[in-house]
Design an enzyme around this catalytic site. Structure first.
Site, short mmCIF file in Angstrom:
data_model
loop_
_atom_site.label_atom_id
_atom_site.label_comp_id
_atom_site.label_asym_id
_atom_site.label_seq_id
_atom_site.Cartn_x
_atom_site.Cartn_y
_atom_site.Cartn_z
N PHE A 27 0.85 -1.19 0.00
CA PHE A 27 0.00 0.00 0.00
C PHE A 27 0.89 1.25 0.00
O PHE A 27 1.79 1.38 0.83
CB PHE A 27 -0.89 -0.02 1.24
CG PHE A 27 -1.88 1.11 1.33
CD1 PHE A 27 -2.84 1.28 0.36
CD2 PHE A 27 -1.87 1.98 2.41
CE1 PHE A 27 -3.77 2.31 0.44
CE2 PHE A 27 -2.79 3.00 2.52
CZ PHE A 27 -3.74 3.17 1.54
N SER A 95 3.54 -6.82 2.51
CA SER A 95 2.61 -5.96 3.23
C SER A 95 1.19 -6.12 2.69
O SER A 95 0.61 -7.21 2.76
CB SER A 95 3.10 -4.51 3.14
OG SER A 95 2.40 -3.69 4.04
N MET A 96 0.58 -5.07 2.10
CA MET A 96 -0.74 -5.25 1.49
C MET A 96 -0.68 -6.29 0.38
O MET A 96 -1.65 -7.03 0.16
CB MET A 96 -1.26 -3.93 0.93
CG MET A 96 -2.63 -4.06 0.25
SD MET A 96 -3.25 -2.56 -0.54
CE MET A 96 -2.27 -2.51 -2.04
N ASP A 197 9.28 -3.85 12.94
CA ASP A 197 8.45 -3.42 11.82
C ASP A 197 7.60 -2.25 12.32
O ASP A 197 6.79 -2.42 13.23
CB ASP A 197 7.57 -4.57 11.34
CG ASP A 197 6.80 -4.26 10.07
OD1 ASP A 197 6.44 -3.08 9.87
OD2 ASP A 197 6.55 -5.18 9.28
N HIS A 226 10.29 -2.99 7.84
CA HIS A 226 9.11 -3.45 7.12
C HIS A 226 9.40 -3.79 5.66
O HIS A 226 9.01 -4.86 5.18
CB HIS A 226 8.00 -2.39 7.20
CG HIS A 226 6.75 -2.78 6.50
ND1 HIS A 226 5.97 -3.85 6.93
CD2 HIS A 226 6.14 -2.29 5.39
CE1 HIS A 226 4.93 -3.97 6.12
NE2 HIS A 226 5.01 -3.04 5.18
#
Length: 252
Positions: A27, A95-96, A197, A226
Site C-alpha cells: 500500500f 505488506s498489502m 516493523d 518493514h
C-alpha cells in the site's frame, strides 16, 4: 490515473515455463519494492507477472479514490490471467501485497503456494481505526506516509510521501475480511517476519502462522524493517523464496 508512472514503478512481466508467479507490492508503494524478487523468480524460469495496483506508482491523488475492491479486483484479474497461461501459480507479496496474496489463496484454493514478506492479515485495533476516523472527521484526508521503513542506510522505497486516510480505512476493512478466512488457507506458506516493523505489527504474521491450515514456514528477520525486500535481508528473501517455490513447483 492522472499522472505518469514513476521511474522504476512500472509493472513487470517475464515469460518462462508453465510455472506462474504473481508478485504484489504494498500500500502506497509500487513494483520497485518487489522488483528484485520478481527478477529472481524470472531467473528461475517462472512466468512472472508483477502488476502496478490501482492508484499506485504515480502521485498520491490517484490513490485517494481507490479502495480495497479496486486492489483486490486487480490482483484477482492478474491471477486469473496468469493461471490461464500456466499449469500452477504461486503468489508472492509484501505488506498489502501479502494480504492480497492470502486473499487470493482464500478465494482460489488451487493457489500452489504463498511467499509473504511482513504481510498485513489483520486490521489495526479499534483505537487505531478510531484515530484515523477522527482525523477524517476533523477534515483531514492525508497523513504522513509510511514508506521507506528500511534499516539499511541509503536504501529508499519509491512510495508516496502521504497516506490517504479513507483508502487506509478501506484497507483495514479488507484486512478484517482476510483475517476471517485465514483458516481456509491450505497451501504451503513461507512468511518472512521482521522483528522491528514500524508499519505492520509482527503479530499479524503470528496470526497467519497460527490459523493457516497448510504447512507454514516462518523466517524471522532481525536486521530488516518493514520493507525487507530492499533491506539487509533482501538477498536471503530472494534466495529462500526461489528455493521454496521451486520446491513446491519443480521445473518441468
Amino acid at each position: 490515473m492522472t499522472a505518469p508512472v514513476l521511474p522504476g514503478a512500472e509493472p513487470y512481466s517475464a515469460t518462462g515455463d508453465a510455472r506462474g508467479a504473481l508478485v504484489l507490492h504494498g500500500f502506497t508503494g509500487n513494483p520497485q519494492s518487489m522488483r528484485g524478487l520478481a527478477l529472481a523468480l524470472a531467473d528461475a524460469r517462472f512466468t512472472v507477472e508483477m502488476p502496478l495496483l490501482p492508484g499506485h506508482g504515480t502521485e498520491v491523488a490517484d490513490l485517494v479514490p481507490t479502495r480495497w475492491e479496486d486492489w483486490s479486483g486487480a490482483a484477482d484479474a492478474a491471477y486469473l490471467d496468469l493461471a490461464a497461461r500456466c499449469d500452477s501459480v504461486v503468489v508472492v507479496g509484501l505488506s498489502m501485497g501479502g494480504m492480497l496474496a492470502v486473499w487470493l489463496a482464500e478465494h482460489h484454493p488451487e493457489v500452489a503456494a504463498l511467499a509473504l514478506v511482513n504481510p498485513m492479515v489483520t486490521a489495526p485495533d479499534a483505537d487505531a481505526v478510531g484515530f484515523v476516523q477522527a482525523m477524517i472527521d476533523n477534515g483531514d484526508e492525508l497523513a504522513p506516509g509510511v514508506g521507506s521503513d528500511i534499516a539499511m542506510e541509503g536504501a529508499l522505497e519509491s512510495a508516496y510521501p502521504e497516506l490517504p486516510l479513507r483508502a487506509a480505512l478501506s484497507l483495514f476493512a479488507g484486512a478484517a475480511e482476510v483475517e476471517s478466512g485465514l483458516g481456509s488457507v491450505t497451501c504451503p506458506v513461507l512468511v518472512f517476519t521482521s522483528t522491528q516493523d514500524h508499519v505492520v505489527d509482527p503479530r499479524s504474521s503470528a496470526l497467519l502462522v497460527e490459523r493457516a491450515k497448510g504447512p507454514v514456514e516462518q523466517v524471522v528477520l532481525d536486521r530488516s524493517y518493514h520493507v525487507a525486500t530492499l533491506d539487509y535481508d533482501k538477498d536471503e528473501i530472494e534466495a529462500r523464496t526461489v528455493e521454496f517455490v521451486t520446491g513446491v513447483l519443480s521445473p518441468r
